[in-house]
Design an enzyme around this catalytic site. Structure first.
Site, PDB file in Angstrom:
ATOM      1  N   MET A 164      10.754  -3.793   1.746  1.00 23.26           N
ATOM      2  CA  MET A 164       9.471  -3.517   2.388  1.00 23.26           C
ATOM      3  C   MET A 164       9.574  -2.362   3.380  1.00 23.26           C
ATOM      4  O   MET A 164       8.693  -1.502   3.442  1.00 23.26           O
ATOM      5  CB  MET A 164       8.954  -4.780   3.085  1.00 23.26           C
ATOM      6  CG  MET A 164       7.513  -4.665   3.558  1.00 23.26           C
ATOM      7  SD  MET A 164       6.927  -6.129   4.419  1.00 23.26           S
ATOM      8  CE  MET A 164       7.044  -7.378   3.159  1.00 23.26           C
ATOM      9  N   LYS A 169     -11.831  12.174   0.652  1.00 29.28           N
ATOM     10  CA  LYS A 169     -11.829  10.710   0.506  1.00 29.28           C
ATOM     11  C   LYS A 169     -10.409  10.177   0.694  1.00 29.28           C
ATOM     12  O   LYS A 169      -9.437  10.935   0.640  1.00 29.28           O
ATOM     13  CB  LYS A 169     -12.387  10.326  -0.856  1.00 29.28           C
ATOM     14  CG  LYS A 169     -11.574  10.840  -2.038  1.00 29.28           C
ATOM     15  CD  LYS A 169     -12.307  10.655  -3.367  1.00 29.28           C
ATOM     16  CE  LYS A 169     -11.506  11.235  -4.502  1.00 29.28           C
ATOM     17  NZ  LYS A 169     -12.283  11.318  -5.758  1.00 29.28           N
ATOM     18  N   TYR A 193      18.322  -6.426  -2.416  1.00 30.72           N
ATOM     19  CA  TYR A 193      17.782  -7.634  -3.064  1.00 30.72           C
ATOM     20  C   TYR A 193      18.141  -7.660  -4.548  1.00 30.72           C
ATOM     21  O   TYR A 193      17.910  -6.694  -5.275  1.00 30.72           O
ATOM     22  CB  TYR A 193      16.257  -7.650  -2.969  1.00 30.72           C
ATOM     23  CG  TYR A 193      15.701  -8.021  -1.617  1.00 30.72           C
ATOM     24  CD1 TYR A 193      15.955  -9.275  -1.057  1.00 30.72           C
ATOM     25  CD2 TYR A 193      14.897  -7.131  -0.915  1.00 30.72           C
ATOM     26  CE1 TYR A 193      15.426  -9.620   0.179  1.00 30.72           C
ATOM     27  CE2 TYR A 193      14.353  -7.477   0.317  1.00 30.72           C
ATOM     28  CZ  TYR A 193      14.617  -8.721   0.851  1.00 30.72           C
ATOM     29  OH  TYR A 193      14.085  -9.055   2.066  1.00 30.72           O
ATOM     30  N   ARG A 204     -17.842   5.995 -16.337  1.00 35.45           N
ATOM     31  CA  ARG A 204     -17.530   5.296 -15.084  1.00 35.45           C
ATOM     32  C   ARG A 204     -18.854   5.002 -14.382  1.00 35.45           C
ATOM     33  O   ARG A 204     -19.338   3.891 -14.441  1.00 35.45           O
ATOM     34  CB  ARG A 204     -16.580   6.143 -14.227  1.00 35.45           C
ATOM     35  CG  ARG A 204     -16.069   5.416 -13.011  1.00 35.45           C
ATOM     36  CD  ARG A 204     -14.941   6.145 -12.317  1.00 35.45           C
ATOM     37  NE  ARG A 204     -15.314   7.467 -11.801  1.00 35.45           N
ATOM     38  CZ  ARG A 204     -14.484   8.260 -11.138  1.00 35.45           C
ATOM     39  NH1 ARG A 204     -13.228   7.892 -10.920  1.00 35.45           N
ATOM     40  NH2 ARG A 204     -14.885   9.440 -10.697  1.00 35.45           N
TER      41      ARG A 204
HETATM   42  C1  LIG Z   1     -12.061  12.665  -6.227  1.00 37.66           C
HETATM   43  C2  LIG Z   1     -13.157  13.425  -6.861  1.00 37.66           C
HETATM   44  C3  LIG Z   1     -13.081  14.818  -6.973  1.00 37.66           C
HETATM   45  C4  LIG Z   1     -11.849  15.621  -6.602  1.00 37.66           C
HETATM   46  O1  LIG Z   1     -10.943  15.609  -7.683  1.00 37.66           O
HETATM   47  P1  LIG Z   1      -9.570  16.432  -7.601  1.00 37.66           P
HETATM   48  O2  LIG Z   1      -8.979  16.274  -8.949  1.00 37.66           O
HETATM   49  O3  LIG Z   1      -8.738  15.771  -6.552  1.00 37.66           O
HETATM   50  O4  LIG Z   1      -9.920  17.819  -7.250  1.00 37.66           O
HETATM   51  C5  LIG Z   1     -14.193  15.483  -7.482  1.00 37.66           C
HETATM   52  N1  LIG Z   1     -15.285  14.799  -7.875  1.00 37.66           N
HETATM   53  C6  LIG Z   1     -15.386  13.453  -7.798  1.00 37.66           C
HETATM   54  C7  LIG Z   1     -16.622  12.766  -8.260  1.00 37.66           C
HETATM   55  C8  LIG Z   1     -14.317  12.722  -7.302  1.00 37.66           C
HETATM   56  O5  LIG Z   1     -14.411  11.385  -7.241  1.00 37.66           O
END
Ligand SMILES: *Cc1c(COP(=O)(O)O)cnc(C)c1O
Length: 375
Positions: free
Chosen positions: A315, A42, A267, A140
């Site tokens: 930036m 991801k 800045y 969550r």
């Molecule tokens: C991002 C994610 C992972 C991976 O977690 P890491 O700590 O990066 O290994 C696993 N399961 C879910 C549901 C996630 O959102």
């Protein structure tokens, strides 16, 4: 020549695909041959490039891919990757349509999402592949284990869908204390048991562990683990086994000048020289993901020597104080994350300076920074 222009600036994220393969091998050794490994790619492969990482890990023994959104999954399918892909989060109705059009597995955890899935399944005449997410304590997303588990078992056992997986997510797998993880594992095992005793066929793939849990808690492996951070070589928890960092972030010196004492830099003049000093300006800023919180805190490596960031990061540019023994010139390479000679700045160092976590630094390296691959 877009690529040539991008590279000409000299600010680059070098990705060592061989390091990712070596990290994958370590995880494979930990879980053994019978547990599937989902490589979590991801957020553009935690900033490393989702397609390149996915291709590499799939050809070295990863079994599944994990993404955050249907759009991320679509990108992988358009790159001709055919491994099973799970969308780890919730999907809107339109995202469910995209997922089904690209044979992506969906995570379900409430009746709204279930409605999207069954509606589109009906319209498109497909049987969606779904994973039931149980909330074992993270609060969550997920079905609460004490809430209508029997109803979910019945829904998912019906003919409209293929019940592929049962999953939960750990909220404190990096915590030195085991208490939260132990409680979550117990709650998850209870759901596994409810499904088993229900007589339903149930899902084939049961998964709970992220990188930290995969390394720390073999009891969380079930038959698949979901590994993100560890693949990229970031430490998933303090004291994790040594993994190979896959990312080196570099830039170039664009100007070098001598200034007298009492010169304000950048800045707001948040740094003022205390003596006559050499200041180098380098071609990186917060728009590249080199966060403003690093102002007056971070260090960089030039010719293997540490130089302090001075003044506010802007930036696109940053100033560093050149130590008196060092001769720096325009065009010199500057290492922001990674090794240079005998010294190294880790992504964890940068995260500590910015008072955040390695995940946020990695995923924050912006699209403006070209990725350069070696294997
Ligand atoms: C991002 C994610 C992972 C991976 O977690 P890491 O700590 O990066 O290994 C696993 N399961 C879910 C549901 C996630 O959102």
């Amino acid at each position: 020549m877009g690529v040539a222009v991008a590279f000409a600036r000299g600010t680059e994220a070098h990705v060592d695909l061989d390091a990712i393969v070596k990290n994958l091998t370590l995880f494979r050794q930990r879980v053994g041959p019978d547990v599937a490994i989902m490589a979590v790619v991801k957020a553009n492969g935690y900033g490393h490039g989702a397609v390149e990482v996915a291709r590499t890990v799939l050809s070295h023994g990863a079994d599944w891919l994990g993404v955050a959104t249907a759009e991320e999954g679509q990108e992988l399918r358009e790159a001709q990757l055919s491994a099973p892909i799970l969308i780890l989060g919730g999907s809107s109705s339109e995202q469910v349509r995209i997922a089904l059009a690209h044979n992506l597995d969906l995570t379900v955890f409430d009746l709204v999402g279930w409605g999207y899935i069954t509606d589109w399944a009906h319209q498109l005449k497909v049987r969606p592949r779904v994973h039931l997410k149980v909330d074992t304590g993270m609060n969550r997303i997920g079905v609460k284990p004490d809430e209508v588990m029997q109803a979910w078992i019945a829904r998912l056992s019906g003919p409209e869908v293929v019940w592929v997986g049962l999953m939960s997510h750990l909220a404190a797998s990096e915590d030195p204390s085991d208490a939260v993880t132990t409680a979550q594992l117990a709650a998850f095992l209870n759901v596994v048991e409810q499904i088993r005793t229900s007589g339903a066929k149930g899902p084939q793939t049961i998964h709970l562990a992220n990188s930290a849990a995969t390394l720390r808690y073999p009891g969380t492996h079930f038959n698949m683990v979901r590994v993100g951070m560890g693949l990229y070589g970031g430490a998933p928890y303090a004291g994790a086994p040594a993994l190979r960092s896959a990312m080196t972030l570099t830039t170039r010196v664009t100007m070098v000048k001598r200034v007298p004492a009492d010169t304000p830099i950048g800045y707001g003049g948040t740094y003022v020289t205390v003596r006559p000093s050499t200041i180098a300006t380098v071609a990186v800023g917060y728009a590249d993901g080199y966060r403003r919180a690093l102002s007056n805190r971070a260090e960089v490596l030039i010719q293997g020597q540490r130089c302090r960031v001075v003044g506010a990061i802007s930036m696109d540019q940053t100033m560093v104080l050149v130590p008196s023994q060092l001769r720096v010139g325009v065009g010199d390479r500057v290492v922001l994350i990674g090794r240079d000679g005998r010294d190294v700045i880790t992504v964890e160092d940068v995260a500590n300076w910015a008072q955040t976590i390695n995940y946020e630094i990695m995923t924050g390296i912006s699209v403006r920074v070209p990725r350069v691959y070696s294997s």
